[in-house]
Write a protein that holds these residues in place. Structure first.
Motif, PDB file in Angstrom:
ATOM      1  N   VAL A 152       3.321   6.909   3.124  1.00 60.02           N
ATOM      2  CA  VAL A 152       1.892   7.077   3.399  1.00 60.02           C
ATOM      3  C   VAL A 152       1.724   7.971   4.621  1.00 60.02           C
ATOM      4  CG1 VAL A 152      -0.276   5.919   3.968  1.00 60.02           C
ATOM      5  CG2 VAL A 152       1.345   4.829   2.417  1.00 60.02           C
ATOM      6  N   VAL A 153       1.031   9.078   4.421  1.00 59.26           N
ATOM      7  CA  VAL A 153       0.887  10.078   5.484  1.00 59.26           C
ATOM      8  C   VAL A 153      -0.443   9.875   6.224  1.00 59.26           C
ATOM      9  CG1 VAL A 153       0.809  12.556   5.969  1.00 59.26           C
ATOM     10  CG2 VAL A 153       2.218  11.693   4.083  1.00 59.26           C
ATOM     11  N   SER A 182       0.846  -1.181   0.000  1.00 58.47           N
ATOM     12  CA  SER A 182       0.000   0.000   0.000  1.00 58.47           C
ATOM     13  C   SER A 182       0.890   1.243   0.000  1.00 58.47           C
ATOM     14  CB  SER A 182      -0.877  -0.004   1.247  1.00 58.47           C
ATOM     15  OG  SER A 182      -1.568   1.208   1.319  1.00 58.47           O
ATOM     16  N   GLY A 183       0.507   2.224  -0.806  1.00 55.10           N
ATOM     17  CA  GLY A 183       1.288   3.450  -0.871  1.00 55.10           C
ATOM     18  C   GLY A 183       2.316   3.454  -1.983  1.00 55.10           C
ATOM     19  N   THR A 184       2.333   2.388  -2.783  1.00 52.33           N
ATOM     20  CA  THR A 184       3.287   2.368  -3.899  1.00 52.33           C
ATOM     21  C   THR A 184       2.534   2.206  -5.212  1.00 52.33           C
ATOM     22  OG1 THR A 184       3.625  -0.010  -3.802  1.00 52.33           O
ATOM     23  CG2 THR A 184       5.096   1.332  -2.491  1.00 52.33           C
ATOM     24  N   GLY A 238      -0.222  14.555  -3.612  1.00 53.82           N
ATOM     25  CA  GLY A 238       0.287  13.194  -3.748  1.00 53.82           C
ATOM     26  C   GLY A 238       0.728  12.932  -5.164  1.00 53.82           C
ATOM     27  N   GLY A 239       1.633  11.956  -5.316  1.00 58.96           N
ATOM     28  CA  GLY A 239       2.067  11.598  -6.660  1.00 58.96           C
ATOM     29  C   GLY A 239       3.464  11.035  -6.658  1.00 58.96           C
ATOM     30  N   LEU A 276       4.332   9.567  -2.990  1.00 60.00           N
ATOM     31  CA  LEU A 276       3.672  10.297  -1.905  1.00 60.00           C
ATOM     32  C   LEU A 276       2.191   9.938  -1.923  1.00 60.00           C
ATOM     33  CD1 LEU A 276       5.392  13.767  -2.423  1.00 60.00           C
ATOM     34  CD2 LEU A 276       6.023  11.962  -0.822  1.00 60.00           C
ATOM     35  N   ALA A 277       1.746   9.313  -0.828  1.00 61.59           N
ATOM     36  CA  ALA A 277       0.392   8.767  -0.849  1.00 61.59           C
ATOM     37  C   ALA A 277      -0.281   8.950   0.503  1.00 61.59           C
ATOM     38  CB  ALA A 277       0.447   7.285  -1.217  1.00 61.59           C
ATOM     39  N   GLY A 278      -1.517   8.485   0.562  1.00 60.45           N
ATOM     40  CA  GLY A 278      -2.282   8.594   1.791  1.00 60.45           C
ATOM     41  C   GLY A 278      -2.815  10.012   1.958  1.00 60.45           C
ATOM     42  N   ASN A 279      -2.838  10.465   3.193  1.00 59.96           N
ATOM     43  CA  ASN A 279      -3.461  11.756   3.492  1.00 59.96           C
ATOM     44  C   ASN A 279      -2.480  12.897   3.220  1.00 59.96           C
ATOM     45  OD1 ASN A 279      -4.925  13.857   4.577  1.00 59.96           O
ATOM     46  ND2 ASN A 279      -5.793  12.560   6.177  1.00 59.96           N
TER      47      ASN A 279
END
Lengths: 503, 141
Positions: free
Chosen positions: A391-392, A169-171, A323-324, A316-319
């Motif tokens: 993932v933030v 997750s996050g990739t 993101g990108g 760069l993902a999540g909250n």
């Protein structure tokens, strides 16, 4: 006629790019479907004469064409998010049509493959070793050493296998590369094959990526002559996260259960069908064409810090607000990534923590955000870079619940071969529930008179915390692969930095 | 053509490829919606494997099922990145809207981690879901 460029990347499609493209066509524009720039908060992003507009809905099209749209972001290439990057692997992102051989050749494609065709195998391997390239899948093993091992290994046949089972997750960098620049991956694989003497290559893609699968199949068909006599075939996974582990992946290609193999023997000695095999992540293979052009290896070696060389496509993902995909040389800090580049959280709330490296990566507290992005620096802080996913989480996240989820995920995805992972993950979920409950009394079975060795008095919360630590240690050192072995990373880091979430 | 004959035909179409079992299972699952005991028997015979070996593979992977499920299926990502973007708050209403009519399946990661919560129906992807959008997806599935 106005030429409009819109991405056909799966993420752009999920955000409605097809409807926007249709609206431009209906307004008599010519639409060209290109790869994604990787500025995901702006998707669907339309580019007209280098100027970007996004995120667009079909109803925005009239204003864009009339020049009155408030979604204009200026020249895309000058956007701070793009300008701050050092794009090598993703140099073509946003600029070329994924399945256009002309676009690929016009942007330097195939030149590295042509060059290596006249080189001896040890020369190619030496250049890759000189570049300092390390496996981008997570373990960071030096690519040059792997290639040399396969080159020197004896076997009836040799294979090049691309690990595109990007389940973290996050990739999404592998997916973007396969969908946006598939020829680059094929070229990298063909160079690896030339270097080690392989005849057949496989790309193992997860079934959750149908768009990547169809792009790759089309690209292989188109590039057949360029990569000949080497042959590449796509193999589709079947929903097992653990098949991202290289030996489980090899078993899966062979048509077996995706169970992890004990190492040694290393896949470089006995890999696919028992033959010497180079197994690399998508990003590792895609970096090869940039290294194998004249002077490429030295240029690669000059980027990055310490022993982490070259660039890393960070996701760069999540909250996160912006993101990108952000490709840059190693050494950047999380502060820069999350606050300067990412613009903080999407929700506007304070950052509570970030998970770097997928479901098996540690949760990093804001107090550690000055850590440089580097394999060794992260290892020193009990964390890992993994595949470069960040993932933030904002302050509403419950880190205890996320630690419990790490165990739950491990239980769902464990291949079942080794006990620490298969059983430990389930015991971990139970333990965290007990810690939340503040300890527990002996259960009905333990209370039976004949259970002589079972404890009869109450276990305190502190004792369960100690048990959790023991369990983490057993899983970390006793598991066969990274799934069970790294699940303690998110658990321990969550417990260390946010103990209040375990009460 | 009987089902068994069709499965034999699928097996034959992959002859000559290395390690063809997963390829065959994908085709069978796609065509019949499941890989049941009868299919396992035919495949085992064609590949000269034991039924246990084939069953072991079928039962290992999440993508293969022993029984067909004719309901429309929505795959909702509930991995960390989508959790960070609030997917858990949507689940209760989506489940209520789905009832028994729609299958709401949890998956871990669709690779849309910067624009979650995300869902997949067949090959169509949906991102930036909120409760209303997800409920609408479920109702129109």
């Amino acid at each position: 006629m106005t030429l409009v460029r819109i991405s056909d990347d799966a993420l752009a499609l999920a955000c409605g790019a097809d409807a926007v493209a249709a609206a431009f066509v209906a307004a008599s524009c010519t639409v060209e479907r290109v790869s994604s720039w990787g500025m995901h908060w702006l998707e669907p992003l339309a580019e007209i004469d280098g100027i970007g507009f996004g995120p667009l809905f079909p109803e925005d099209v009239a204003a864009v064409l009339a020049g009155t749209s408030d979604k204009r972001i200026g020249a895309i290439a000058d956007h701070p998010f793009i300008k701050r990057q050092q794009r090598l692997t993703f140099a073509r992102a946003g600029k070329t049509r994924p399945l256009s051989l002309d676009d690929y050749a016009d942007t330097g494609g195939w030149s590295a493959l042509k060059r290596v065709k006249s080189m001896a195998s040890p020369e190619i391997v030496a250049e890759v070793a000189h570049s300092g390239l390390r496996g981008r899948g997570g373990a960071g093993f030096p690519a040059g050493i792997k290639w040399r091992t396969v080159l020197e290994a004896q076997g009836p046949r040799k294979y090049v296998v691309c690990n595109a089972d990007e389940g973290d997750s996050g990739t999404f960098a592998d997916r973007m590369l396969m969908e946006g620049d598939p020829f680059q991956l094929l070229e990298g694989m063909a160079i690896a094959a030339q270097a080690v003497g392989a005849q057949q290559g496989y790309i193992y893609v997860r079934s959750e990526y149908p768009h990547a699968i169809s792009k790759l199949n089309a690209a292989i068909e188109l590039a057949r002559e360029h990569i000949a006599p080497f042959r590449i075939e796509v193999r589709v996974g079947a929903g097992a996260y653990v098949c991202g582990e290289e030996t489980a992946l090899l078993n899966s290609i062979e048509g077996k259960r995706g169970e992890v193999r004990a190492k040694p023997p290393l896949p470089a000695h006995e890999g696919l069908f028992g033959c010497p095999t180079v197994v690399h992540n998508v990003l590792t293979l895609a970096a090869i064409p940039h290294i194998m052009v004249p002077g490429g290896a030295s240029r690669y070696d000059s980027l990055g810090i310490d022993r982490s060389k070259g660039t890393m496509p960070i996701q760069l993902a999540g909250n996160i607000r912006h993101g990108g995909l952000f490709e840059t040389a190693f050494g950047i800090t999380l502060n820069e990534l999350i606050h300067d580049i990412g613009g903080g959280t999407a929700s506007g709330r304070p950052v509570k923590g970030v998970q770097v490296g997928g479901p098996l990566g540690a949760y990093i507290h804001p107090s550690q955000f000055d850590l440089p992005f580097d394999y060794e620096a992260y290892a020193g802080a009990d964390a890992l870079i993994g595949h470069g996913g960040v993932v933030v989480f904002d302050d509403r996240a419950n880190m205890g619940a996320l630690a419990r989820f790490a165990f739950q995920f491990c239980a769902a995805e464990s291949c079942g071969k080794c006990t620490p992972c298969r059983i430990g993950s389930t015991r971990g979920v139970e333990l965290i529930d007990r810690i939340w409950a503040g300890g527990r009394d002996a259960d009905a079975v333990e209370a039976l008179a004949q259970m002589h060795n079972a404890r009869k008095d109450r276990r305190s919360r502190d004792e369960d915390l100690q048990l959790l630590e023991d369990l983490c240690e057993t899983m970390q050192f006793g598991s066969l692969c990274a799934l069970g072995g790294f699940t303690p990373y998110p658990v321990r880091s969550a417990l260390k930095h946010w103990p209040e979430d375990f009460t | 053509m009987t089902r068994a004959a069709r499965i034999v035909e699928i097996c034959v179409s992959h002859r000559g490829r290395e390690g063809p079992l997963l390829l065959i299972l994908h085709d069978v699952q796609c065509e019949f919606g499941c890989v049941d005991a009868e299919a396992e028997r035919v495949i085992a015979h064609e590949l000269n494997l034991s039924r246990a070996e084939v069953h072991g593979v079928v039962s290992f992977y999440h993508d293969f099922s022993a029984e067909p499920d004719p309901r429309p299926c929505i795959e909702l990502c509930r991995a960390e990145a989508c959790q960070a973007r609030g997917v858990e708050e949507l689940v209760a209403s989506a489940e209520a809207a789905a009832g028994e009519r729609v299958r709401l399946k949890t998956v871990y990661c669709l690779g849309l981690c910067s624009v979650g919560p995300a869902a997949r129906i067949g090959d169509r992807l949906h991102a930036r879901l909120n409760t209303a959008a997800l409920v609408k997806l479920v109702q129109s599935a």
